[in-house]
Design an enzyme around this catalytic site. Sequence first.
Site, short mmCIF file in Angstrom:
data_model
loop_
_atom_site.label_atom_id
_atom_site.label_comp_id
_atom_site.label_asym_id
_atom_site.label_seq_id
_atom_site.Cartn_x
_atom_site.Cartn_y
_atom_site.Cartn_z
N ARG A 86 0.96 -0.87 -0.09
CA ARG A 86 0.10 0.41 0.13
C ARG A 86 0.62 1.33 0.14
O ARG A 86 2.00 1.60 0.37
CB ARG A 86 -0.75 0.08 1.03
CG ARG A 86 -0.62 0.17 2.75
CD ARG A 86 0.00 1.62 3.11
NE ARG A 86 0.39 1.52 4.43
CZ ARG A 86 1.86 1.85 4.64
NH1 ARG A 86 2.38 2.20 3.05
NH2 ARG A 86 2.85 2.31 5.65
N GLU B 294 -0.24 9.80 9.03
CA GLU B 294 0.81 9.31 9.59
C GLU B 294 0.97 9.28 10.70
O GLU B 294 0.89 10.94 11.15
CB GLU B 294 2.11 9.37 8.14
CG GLU B 294 3.07 8.76 8.20
CD GLU B 294 2.47 7.76 7.06
OE1 GLU B 294 1.80 6.35 7.61
OE2 GLU B 294 2.47 8.50 5.70
N HIS B 295 1.03 7.86 11.25
CA HIS B 295 1.12 8.46 12.97
C HIS B 295 -0.06 8.27 13.93
O HIS B 295 0.46 8.50 14.46
CB HIS B 295 2.78 8.47 12.85
CG HIS B 295 4.06 7.89 12.29
ND1 HIS B 295 4.47 6.85 13.54
CD2 HIS B 295 4.59 8.40 11.36
CE1 HIS B 295 5.75 6.76 12.28
NE2 HIS B 295 5.82 7.44 11.51
N ASP C 26 -2.45 5.79 13.23
CA ASP C 26 -3.39 4.77 12.83
C ASP C 26 -3.82 4.02 14.95
O ASP C 26 -4.68 3.68 14.95
CB ASP C 26 -3.15 3.62 12.27
CG ASP C 26 -1.60 3.02 12.00
OD1 ASP C 26 -0.64 4.06 12.18
OD2 ASP C 26 -1.13 2.31 11.61
N SER D 117 5.81 -4.86 2.31
CA SER D 117 5.80 -4.93 1.77
C SER D 117 5.49 -5.93 3.35
O SER D 117 5.65 -7.52 2.53
CB SER D 117 7.32 -5.60 2.00
OG SER D 117 8.12 -5.00 3.20
N ASP E 220 -1.83 -0.87 7.30
CA ASP E 220 -1.17 -1.32 6.53
C ASP E 220 -1.98 -2.62 5.99
O ASP E 220 -1.78 -3.34 4.97
CB ASP E 220 0.03 -2.12 6.61
CG ASP E 220 1.37 -0.78 7.78
OD1 ASP E 220 0.51 0.58 7.14
OD2 ASP E 220 2.40 -0.76 7.73
C1 GLA Z 1 3.81 2.16 9.25
C2 GLA Z 1 3.10 1.35 10.66
C3 GLA Z 1 2.00 1.66 10.51
C4 GLA Z 1 1.74 3.26 10.81
C5 GLA Z 1 2.63 3.69 9.65
C6 GLA Z 1 3.21 5.57 9.75
O1 GLA Z 1 3.58 1.51 8.44
O2 GLA Z 1 3.40 -0.17 10.53
O3 GLA Z 1 1.17 1.11 11.47
O4 GLA Z 1 1.99 3.49 11.42
O5 GLA Z 1 3.75 3.37 10.25
O6 GLA Z 1 1.74 6.07 10.06
#
Ligand code: GLA
Length: 396
Positions: free
Chosen positions: A39, A45-46, A48, A138, A183
Amino acid sequence: MPKVTDPQDTPGEPAERARAGLRAAFGREPATLARAPGRVNLIGEHTDYNDGFVLPMAIDRSAAVAVAPNTEDRCRVVALDCGGEAASFEGCGRNASTPLWARYAEGVVSLLRARGVGVPMFDAALASSVPPGGGLSSSAAVEVAFAVALCSLAGETLDPMSLARLCQRAEHEFARVPCGMMDQLASVFGRRGHALLIDCRTVEVRPVPIDQARVSVLVVDSGVRHELASGEYAKRRRECERAVAELAQHDAAVRSLRDATEEAIERARLEPTLRRRALHVLRENARTLEAARLLEAGDAPGVGRLMLESHASLRDDYEVSCSEVDALVEIAATTQGVFGARMTGGGFGGCVVALVEPRHVEAAGSAIVDKYRLRVGARARWMVVKAADGARVAVG
Ligand code: GLA
């Protein structure tokens, strides 16, 4: 670790490579073959793991797993992107000697069996076209591909939400990465032509159409992988928890940063680092909701502006970027046809995502990597990605 696939090379269809790999390593045809996408996160970002909002899309790069049951007392797996490296495990708990790349598979097998899914011993071949370690999930692609393939092999179905949660647990307990849910949800629920607005508190997933005539998604991999990534990730999570604990002393209704307001943060007089972390999360949530609205309305320049703001916040307040990725974003922002760009994924290297006018996207990709080479002296790689469907069984 798997070698980085050059995005300018044809990656080969991972499903075909997995099938051929199973034949070459074990002389078997697959009983089941499943694939799951990586994805790219457009914004959010940061957020979730703070009960917030994210806007990822599954991409047309995936991990594929070909499996056949065996009569051994172990599961055997080969990874074609690790030069055909092989690993084996019993699949009933964590084993210290299992190589890192195979722990995702071991975790999924163990957790599926623990919930009563009758996964038999098997041989498997894994191939992936998701560049490893670059912020394109990945590892989630590998976990989800194994989970889907092994449920099919066992003749059982798991609802998609439980499947995503099980894969997240595999990452926590077997790879020791305390990731959020974005993810795995994106890899499971991806929808062709759509981004996904995910409310990480209610786990509601809402597809948001991307008008491909107006906007292309360009990913540029800085090639940089900073060692501190996973330690700093865990540290950020702890900082957010500390901020919540302090905010909750003033207002017991605050259960996560999702519940906080800027006024509450100022009133609580958080220490400067915690204050900046909390402000990033709050503002990023607002930007993500707004970006979903603008994307749906076809306002690509508006989404682009929010992406640039998101990057500045991740760089200055959340402090998860690095100089190479900052350079890529700055270069992208001044390249013709680019609406906006930002780091994507956990940070400390990896990829930048940019929204670009479709007629300029290839020229923009080349121009960005050329300028980056001149400025940073390193080789970046670009690829245009399309929003793809989530994990599927291809055979079985
Ligand atoms: C990584 C984590 C996700 C998310 C991102 C930051 O990809 O696997 O769960 O926290 O960092 O947004």
